[in-house]
Design an enzyme around this catalytic site. Structure first.
Site, PDB file in Angstrom:
ATOM      1  N   ASP A  91      -8.895  31.736  51.366  1.00 56.44           N
ATOM      2  CA  ASP A  91      -8.812  32.972  52.129  1.00 56.44           C
ATOM      3  C   ASP A  91      -9.848  32.971  53.252  1.00 56.44           C
ATOM      4  O   ASP A  91     -11.021  32.672  53.026  1.00 56.44           O
ATOM      5  CB  ASP A  91      -9.058  34.145  51.173  1.00 56.44           C
ATOM      6  CG  ASP A  91      -8.714  35.490  51.767  1.00 56.44           C
ATOM      7  OD1 ASP A  91      -7.871  35.543  52.674  1.00 56.44           O
ATOM      8  OD2 ASP A  91      -9.277  36.498  51.293  1.00 56.44           O
ATOM      9  N   HIS A  92      -9.403  33.295  54.454  1.00 54.25           N
ATOM     10  CA  HIS A  92     -10.285  33.391  55.624  1.00 54.25           C
ATOM     11  C   HIS A  92     -11.092  32.123  55.868  1.00 54.25           C
ATOM     12  O   HIS A  92     -12.310  32.165  56.102  1.00 54.25           O
ATOM     13  CB  HIS A  92     -11.206  34.610  55.507  1.00 54.25           C
ATOM     14  CG  HIS A  92     -10.483  35.901  55.688  1.00 54.25           C
ATOM     15  ND1 HIS A  92     -10.062  36.348  56.916  1.00 54.25           N
ATOM     16  CD2 HIS A  92     -10.069  36.828  54.789  1.00 54.25           C
ATOM     17  CE1 HIS A  92      -9.432  37.491  56.771  1.00 54.25           C
ATOM     18  NE2 HIS A  92      -9.408  37.805  55.488  1.00 54.25           N
ATOM     19  N   ASN A 151      -3.066  41.196  50.081  1.00 57.46           N
ATOM     20  CA  ASN A 151      -4.358  40.735  49.590  1.00 57.46           C
ATOM     21  C   ASN A 151      -5.121  41.864  48.904  1.00 57.46           C
ATOM     22  O   ASN A 151      -5.243  42.956  49.451  1.00 57.46           O
ATOM     23  CB  ASN A 151      -5.197  40.188  50.741  1.00 57.46           C
ATOM     24  CG  ASN A 151      -4.762  38.803  51.180  1.00 57.46           C
ATOM     25  OD1 ASN A 151      -3.631  38.389  50.937  1.00 57.46           O
ATOM     26  ND2 ASN A 151      -5.663  38.098  51.844  1.00 57.46           N
TER      27      ASN A 151
END
Length: 291
Positions: free
Chosen positions: A82-83, A230
């Site tokens: 994530d990210h 998310n």
């Protein structure tokens, strides 16, 4: 079963439902999230943030653990970075077997975002790894920049971005934010942006900042074309609050019992989100597949 995120999201996109992507950092959260999916017979995506991976959730340990948990169940489980923004962290996740990478270059101008995303797509697609990108910018709830409409995703630009990058999924900025919203505040989402991007791109769309955004917002976002939601802050907060309350009730509780109960607290939080997402019993859509 351990699968690519694309395998999950393609079905969600085709059948118009959302899939929960829950952040985990240890065994208790991972088992709680996967058990929630098993009980609701739903596909699930495990998120590990780049910062979380760096500070605590080492990819060599987490990936093997999650794969082991995944192959013991019939529901599809994907593991997503994530990210991701640091290329060394991205390649570390890639080498250790993550089945999806999110490249977040949304803080850069369009052309630079495209160039960085294309680099990750080239690496990931060579091994069948899914790529999620971001256009527009999903900010932080505590700074109220989710209300800054200049950061929202432009549908016309999204069409061009996906054509230029070949990303598999797109995170859109439509009014949600990361972190905890002020008490009793629900964000106002621009559902028209979601609908327009879905209409013109027809690819899986991602809603970041699902925590605290409200069940009606999530349900409407899914109707408009969101396929991945998310959830991090609500899970972490519910686990923290559980531990605080349980230790106040019984300061001498056995540590093993405490961890088992913590796992259940995480499970119940994610079960509630799975029910909102529309993914209950959607595991039936998947035949056996191993990434």
């Amino acid at each position: 079963m351990y699968v690519s995120m694309k395998y999950i999201l393609d079905d969600a996109n085709k059948n118009n439902y959302g899939v929960i992507a829950a952040n985990v950092i240890n065994l208790e959260l991972a088992r709680g999230v996967i058990n929630a999916a098993v009980e609701e017979n739903a596909p699930i995506i495990i998120n590990i943030g780049q910062g979380q991976m760096h500070k605590h959730a080492s990819p060599d340990i987490m990936c093997d653990m999650i794969k082991t948990l995944a192959i013991k169940t019939h529901v599809p489980v994907a593991l997503n970075l994530d990210h991701g923004s640091d290329f060394n962290r991205i390649t570390d996740a890639f080498r250790n077997g993550f089945s999806s990478i999110m490249i977040d270059a949304s803080q850069y101008p369009y052309d630079e975002n495209v160039n960085i995303t294309k680099k990750v797509v080239k690496l990931a697609h060579s091994q069948g790894v899914t790529v999620e990108a971001e256009l527009g910018h999903v900010g932080q709830a505590n700074t109220f920049d989710n209300k800054n409409k200049t950061l929202y995703t432009d549908p016309a630009e999204a069409v061009k971005f996906l054509k230029d990058t070949k990303a598999d999924a797109l995170a859109v900025a439509v009014g949600t934010a990361h972190g905890s919203y002020p008490k009793d505040l629900k964000p106002e989402l621009n559902f028209n942006i979601i609908s327009d991007i879905k209409k013109y791109t027809k690819i899986p769309l991602v809603l970041h900042g699902g925590s605290g955004s409200g069940s009606e917002n999530i349900k409407n976002a899914v109707k408009c074309g969101i396929n991945k939601i998310n959830v991090c802050t609500d899970t972490f907060n519910s686990c923290r609050n559980f531990l605080k309350e349980r230790l106040m009730e019984n300061p001498e509780i056995d540590f093993l019992s405490l961890m088992i109960e913590l796992e259940n607290a995480a499970k119940e939080t994610i079960r509630s989100y799975i029910k909102i997402s529309g993914s209950c019993n959607k595991a039936n859509n998947f035949s056996y597949y191993e990434y």
